[in-house]
Design a protein around this motif. Structure first.
Motif: not given
Length: 226
Positions: A66-91
């Motif tokens: 999810l986006p950082p806690a302060e942005y959950v349920m908001s319309e601010v387009p904040a992308m969680p930094p871990e997205v790239a990590g999971f995409i790259a994680n082969k597991d």
């Protein structure tokens, strides 16, 4: 594009049912014993978001990004930094729920190059009961706008024509007929047909050569049942 396709991206316009499908798809992968991360990139729709079911998903073995806690349920387009990590994680098999139409797909564009290098499927979820996707021409127009905004190409179509609990076999047939025309015009395969679980046997019998994916409706508000 890579060959392992462990990143599955669901796109579609408003009301297509892609969030409902994303949740059910992630849960199905977890039940098969896979490590799954569900990435919520829906920065557009404040009512039907996978983040609303985060606790349920986590309890079933799906890690929700999810986006950082302060942005959950908001319309601010904040992308969680871990997205790239999971995409790259082969597991992990990563399921990405993208916001509706080309506006929501702009969030996907931030990760397009990484996803291309990883290998992916991008499935366009189509509900032909929505005005913008009621015809082959409309579906193709929406698809091209999403692709342009997201920087990725749709690899297959998903038939999800429904009216929630009012859906019947005839409605599914009508939607499938329209989507088959899109498939012929674009060369894209129809990956599967989505139906609420109670309709599974009936639809599977009618479409014996099609993959049918049953789902449990989780995101509809209670008033939608009445």
């Amino acid at each position: 594009m890579g060959t392992n396709n462990r990143v599955t991206v669901f796109v579609g316009n408003y009301g297509s049912g892609k969030t409902e499908l994303s949740i059910n798809y992630a849960l199905d992968l977890a039940r098969q014993g896979q490590q799954v991360a569900l990435v919520d990139l829906d920065i557009i729709n404040p009512y039907f978001r996978s983040r609303e079911k985060a606790d349920l998903l986590e309890s079933q073995g799906v890690h929700v990004v999810l986006p950082p806690a302060e942005y959950v349920m908001s319309e601010v387009p904040a992308m969680p930094p871990e997205v790239a990590g999971f995409i790259a994680n082969k597991d992990y098999h990563v399921v990405i729920d993208v916001g509706g139409d080309n506006t929501g797909a702009t969030a996907l564009g931030r990760f397009a190059d990484l996803i291309k290098n990883t290998g992916y499927r991008m499935l366009m979820v189509v509900n032909t009961n929505r005005p913008d996707t009621a015809s082959p021409a409309g579906i193709i127009t929406v698809m091209h706008s999403i692709e342009a905004a997201g920087g990725l190409s749709v690899t297959a179509l998903v038939s999800n024509t429904n009216l929630a609990w009012e859906t019947d076999l005839e409605l599914v047939q009508q939607g499938q007929k329209i989507l088959e025309q899109v498939s012929l015009q674009t060369g894209l395969p129809i990956d599967f047909i989505v139906v609420e679980r109670s309709l599974y046997e009936q639809v599977k019998e009618h479409f014996p050569h099609r993959q049918v994916f049953p789902i449990d409706i989780m995101m509809r508000l209670q008033w939608a049942q009445t």
